[in-house]
Scaffold this active site. Structure first.
Site, PDB file in Angstrom:
ATOM      1  N   CYS A  66     116.448  72.390  74.998  1.00  0.00           N
ATOM      2  CA  CYS A  66     115.578  73.499  74.596  1.00  0.00           C
ATOM      3  C   CYS A  66     116.228  74.304  73.477  1.00  0.00           C
ATOM      4  O   CYS A  66     117.405  74.651  73.567  1.00  0.00           O
ATOM      5  CB  CYS A  66     115.322  74.430  75.780  1.00  0.00           C
ATOM      6  SG  CYS A  66     114.625  73.621  77.236  1.00  0.00           S
ATOM      7  N   CYS A  67     115.439  74.583  72.445  1.00  0.00           N
ATOM      8  CA  CYS A  67     115.841  75.505  71.384  1.00  0.00           C
ATOM      9  C   CYS A  67     114.621  76.371  71.089  1.00  0.00           C
ATOM     10  O   CYS A  67     113.735  76.477  71.931  1.00  0.00           O
ATOM     11  CB  CYS A  67     116.371  74.760  70.156  1.00  0.00           C
ATOM     12  SG  CYS A  67     115.212  73.635  69.348  1.00  0.00           S
ATOM     13  N   GLY A  68     114.542  76.992  69.946  1.00  0.00           N
ATOM     14  CA  GLY A  68     113.407  77.855  69.655  1.00  0.00           C
ATOM     15  C   GLY A  68     112.084  77.123  69.640  1.00  0.00           C
ATOM     16  O   GLY A  68     111.108  77.549  70.247  1.00  0.00           O
ATOM     17  N   GLY A 110     111.683  77.312  73.443  1.00  0.00           N
ATOM     18  CA  GLY A 110     111.675  78.542  74.229  1.00  0.00           C
ATOM     19  C   GLY A 110     110.755  79.612  73.655  1.00  0.00           C
ATOM     20  O   GLY A 110     110.327  80.514  74.374  1.00  0.00           O
TER      21      GLY A 110
END
Length: 163
Positions: A66-68, A110
Site C-alpha cells: 500500500c502507498c498513496g 491509502g
C-alpha cells in the site's frame, strides 16, 4: 498456515495496518516488511523491492503493498522478474487480477481505498486462484497466455542484462 507479505509507505500505512489486522484475525501468518512506524516511514521505492525480492526468491507466494495510489508500489515491484503486481481499487478487480492475470502482488492506495474495502479486496485477492471460476476454453487460453507472457518477460530481462 497461509503466509502473506505486507508492506507500505507512510501514505498507505493505515490501510496496511487495517488489512494486516483483518488477515491475522482470519488466520493468516502475516509478515510486515515496513513501514513499521508512521513517524519513521520508508518510501515506496524502498519497501517494494524488499517485497518483490521475497516473491522472486519464493519466500512468499503473494504480497500486499500500500502507498498513496498503489501505483508507485506496482511500478517498482514490476521491475523484478517473476513479480506481477496489479493496482486494484475494487473487489471485482482483485478477483480478476488473480483469475485472469495470475498477479502475485496486490497494490492499493491509502488515499483511494477505504480500510474496510481494502480488507475485502485483500481477502478476495488471497482467496482466488488462477483461472478460478472460468470456462474451460478460457482456462486453456489463459494458461497458454501466461506461458507466452513469461517468455516475453524472460527475453526482456535477458536483453537488458549487461554483457
Amino acid at each position: 498456515m497461509k503466509k502473506v507479505l505486507i508492506g507500505s509507505d507512510k501514505s498507505g500505512f493505515f490501510l496496511k495496518e487495517f488489512v494486516k489486522s483483518d488477515l491475522v484475525a482470519k488466520g493468516y501468518d502475516v509478515t510486515d516488511c515496513g513501514t513499521l512506524d508512521p513517524n519513521a516511514p520508508m518510501p515506496f521505492y524502498e519497501v517494494a523491492p524488499i517485497a518483490a525480492k521475497k516473491i522472486q526468491d519464493q519466500e512468499f507466494e503473494k504480497a500486499i503493498l500500500c502507498c498513496g495510489t498503489g501505483m508507485g508500489m506496482a511500478i517498482v515491484s514490476n521491475k523484478f522478474e517473476g513479480v506481477h503486481a496489479a493496482v486494484v481499487e475494487s473487489v471485482y478487480a482483485a478477483e480478476k487480477c488473480r483469475a485472469i492475470n495470475d498477479a502475485n502482488v496486490l497494490t492499493m492506495g491509502g488515499w483511494i481505498v477505504a480500510e474496510t474495502l481494502g480488507a475485502e479486496i485483500a481477502n478476495k485477492f488471497l482467496e482466488t486462484e488462477f483461472t478460478q471460476g472460468l470456462e474451460e476454453w478460457r482456462q486453456v487460453f489463459l494458461k497458454k497466455a501466461r506461458d507466452e507472457v513469461k517468455e516475453i518477460e524472460q527475453a526482456s530481462f535477458r536483453s537488458s542484462t549487461p554483457s
